[in-house]
Design a protein around this motif. Structure first.
Motif, short mmCIF file in Angstrom:
data_model
loop_
_atom_site.label_atom_id
_atom_site.label_comp_id
_atom_site.label_asym_id
_atom_site.label_seq_id
_atom_site.Cartn_x
_atom_site.Cartn_y
_atom_site.Cartn_z
N ALA A 98 -2.31 19.24 4.39
CA ALA A 98 -1.49 18.12 4.46
C ALA A 98 -1.31 17.66 3.30
O ALA A 98 -2.29 17.07 2.56
N THR A 99 -0.07 17.83 2.47
CA THR A 99 -0.15 17.49 0.96
C THR A 99 1.05 16.31 0.55
O THR A 99 2.41 16.51 0.85
N GLY A 100 0.55 14.90 0.91
CA GLY A 100 1.56 13.83 0.83
C GLY A 100 1.60 13.68 -0.87
O GLY A 100 1.06 12.55 -1.09
N TYR A 101 2.37 14.11 -1.41
CA TYR A 101 2.45 14.24 -2.96
C TYR A 101 3.56 13.01 -3.40
O TYR A 101 4.05 12.76 -4.44
N TYR A 102 4.18 12.48 -2.41
CA TYR A 102 5.09 11.37 -2.45
C TYR A 102 4.29 10.30 -3.16
O TYR A 102 4.90 9.25 -4.01
N GLU A 103 2.95 10.12 -2.94
CA GLU A 103 2.31 8.99 -3.32
C GLU A 103 1.49 9.34 -4.75
O GLU A 103 0.68 10.24 -4.71
N ASP A 104 1.86 8.86 -5.76
CA ASP A 104 1.49 9.39 -7.30
C ASP A 104 0.04 8.88 -7.49
O ASP A 104 -0.70 9.76 -7.97
N TRP A 105 -0.45 8.02 -6.55
CA TRP A 105 -2.03 7.67 -6.66
C TRP A 105 -3.03 8.76 -6.21
O TRP A 105 -4.00 9.00 -6.48
N LYS A 106 -2.41 9.59 -5.16
CA LYS A 106 -3.27 10.59 -4.86
C LYS A 106 -3.40 11.69 -5.92
O LYS A 106 -4.66 12.15 -5.93
N LEU A 107 -2.52 11.75 -6.82
CA LEU A 107 -2.31 12.90 -7.68
C LEU A 107 -3.17 12.23 -8.94
O LEU A 107 -4.15 12.69 -9.37
N GLY A 108 -2.56 11.07 -9.63
CA GLY A 108 -3.01 10.43 -10.77
C GLY A 108 -4.30 9.81 -10.72
O GLY A 108 -4.73 9.51 -11.78
N VAL A 109 -4.74 9.20 -9.63
CA VAL A 109 -5.92 8.62 -9.29
C VAL A 109 -6.86 9.57 -8.83
O VAL A 109 -8.04 9.76 -9.49
N HIS A 110 -6.85 9.80 -7.39
CA HIS A 110 -7.83 10.29 -6.80
C HIS A 110 -8.21 12.00 -7.17
O HIS A 110 -9.27 12.32 -7.28
N LEU A 111 -7.20 12.69 -7.17
CA LEU A 111 -7.18 14.13 -7.79
C LEU A 111 -7.81 14.23 -9.06
O LEU A 111 -8.58 14.90 -9.38
N GLY B 215 0.93 -1.05 -0.18
CA GLY B 215 0.05 0.02 0.06
C GLY B 215 0.81 1.14 -0.03
O GLY B 215 2.23 0.92 0.25
N GLY B 216 0.19 2.43 -0.11
CA GLY B 216 0.98 3.81 -0.24
C GLY B 216 1.81 3.49 -1.47
O GLY B 216 1.52 3.15 -2.67
N ALA B 217 3.27 3.80 -1.41
CA ALA B 217 4.16 3.93 -2.46
C ALA B 217 4.49 2.33 -2.71
O ALA B 217 4.88 2.24 -3.99
N ALA B 218 4.17 1.47 -1.66
CA ALA B 218 4.41 0.02 -2.34
C ALA B 218 3.41 -0.59 -3.04
O ALA B 218 3.24 -1.84 -3.23
#
Length: 424
Positions: free
Chosen positions: A186-199, A73-76
């Protein structure tokens, strides 16, 4: 797949000295105990320890079963390792699939679950993503909603009287929070799924007809850079960067939840699945859910969907498949399994036989939106394979000032075109 371990009891010879035919006692027969080992790939880091506890409860009731859990999960949360394992015939017995395009891609590895007892208990529509040719290939994990989660006490301290419904209102609230010395996002943009999926999904979800838009993209009839909603999402991203914590590209999932859970940031783009993590950090935190505003059009819709389906590895040994199905049935039909789902995982169940009492404020708001039908869709399961990851990487480059806005929009289109050509 070799998943059965055999332990042979020692044969004890109880006679001392020399034996004769008349004084020889019968030997004990070798005792053979077989244990089926179930390998499970869990994609939810939020419930890692709770899922381990659930497995122990099941093992106690079923001593012939050993459960081994690998949590990612997360980055993994990368499926490349799973692809390699399945291709070599050594994949887990139970893993997850998001449905739609992914279900079609992974179909050779998915066991048909149409005859399982739980199929009759699911809420309408929740199996659509995992149904093919009339067969069901996965058990819904839960229902999830996401948007901006906000700290009501910090909003009150800054004088923000209600949750923003437009982008300008959101920016005004962020400025008020910052003036009080509170980090707005709180911006955890190390996780690409937050940007490319959710946002980025919001740009798809806010189309008049998301499915029709995706079909037109696939047909080359529309272009992402020409669509104003994608520009709007980048506007929102810019607001979170302006009013967010430092170093967003090195802030990971746990770090951003810590910032929010410990009251150091007022808002976080996440879903009801982080309720257990929030409770661990501050059990009495008064939180609310608000939709994701991207422009001047007011919105009150959360994104709600079934995020994942438990699936059984079609390649597994017959005994493993049998026990995997039994475990999944136990999770959603037994009192202990249901208690873990609702009270420990804080999951919103999609089964009529599971009662939803106190799942926390985030789940409560998600359920309310779902029952009203006041929701947006999660459309990423209809994206061509691999495009979500490329979207996320491109947005990270934008955050790192390696791409301009126009270059980012162009990268979105190029990624879609490449993925579409691969599918053809």
């Amino acid at each position: 797949m070799k998943k059965q371990y055999v332990s042979i009891g020692m044969i004890m010879i109880l006679l001392a000295g020399c034996q004769t035919e008349s004084d020889t006692r019968p030997k004990k027969e070798a005792k053979i105990e077989k244990k089926v080992v179930l390998d499970i790939r869990n994609p939810k880091v939020e419930i890692a320890s709770e899922f381990e506890e659930l497995a122990k409860v099941y093992e106690k009731e079923n001593p012939e079963i050993d459960i081994r859990i690998r949590t990612v999960g997360g980055a993994a949360d990368d499926y490349s390792d799973l692809k390699a394992e399945l291709a070599s015939g050594k994949g887990p017995d139970i893993f997850t699939n998001t449905g739609y395009e992914n279900a079609e891609t992974w179909l050779p590895y998915l066991e048909n679950l149409s005859d399982e007892r739980w199929v009759k208990e699911v809420y309408p529509g929740t199996l659509d993503a995992i149904k093919m040719d009339g067969n069901v290939y996965g058990m819904p994990m839960n229902l999830e909603g996401y948007g901006f989660i906000y700290n009501k006490e910090l909003f009150q301290r800054a004088g923000v009287e209600r949750a923003p419904e437009t982008l300008s209102e959101l920016k005004k609230a962020a400025a008020m929070l910052e003036k009080k010395g509170i980090t707005p996002f709180a911006t955890g943009y190390y996780e690409d799924w937050k940007l490319g999926v959710h946002l980025l999904n919001v740009a798809f979800a806010r189309q008049k007809d998301p499915d029709a838009f995706i079909k037109k993209l696939n047909a080359g009839e529309v272009q992402i850079p020409d669509n104003p909603l994608f520009h709007d999402v980048i506007d929102l991203l810019d607001v979170t960067l302006e009013y967010g914590n430092a170093d967003p590209l090195t802030t990971d999932y746990n770090m951003e939840v810590n910032l929010f859970g410990k009251g150091k940031a007022a808002m976080i783009l996440q879903g009801n699945w982080i309720q257990p993590m929030i409770d661990e950090r501050a059990s009495n935190l008064d939180v609310g859910f608000m939709p994701i505003p991207i422009n001047a059009d007011p919105t009150d819709q959360l994104v709600v969907s079934v995020p994942n389906y438990w699936v059984v590895n079609k390649q597994a040994d017959s005994s493993d498949k049998k026990e995997a199905k039994r475990f999944l049935n136990w999770m959603v039909s037994s009192e202990k399994g249901q208690t873990f789902i609702t009270e420990r995982f804080k999951f919103i169940p999609v089964f009529k036989n599971i009662k939803t009492d106190d799942l926390g404020p985030l789940a409560k708001e998600t359920i309310a939106a779902y029952k009203k039908g006041n929701t947006l869709d999660a459309n990423w399961n209809g994206f061509p394979a691999g495009v979500k990851e490329e979207f996320g990487s491109a947005m990270q480059m934008y955050v790192g000032k390696q791409l301009t806005r126009q270059q980012l929009l162009r990268e979105f289109q190029l990624s879609w075109d490449r993925a579409r050509e691969t599918q053809e």
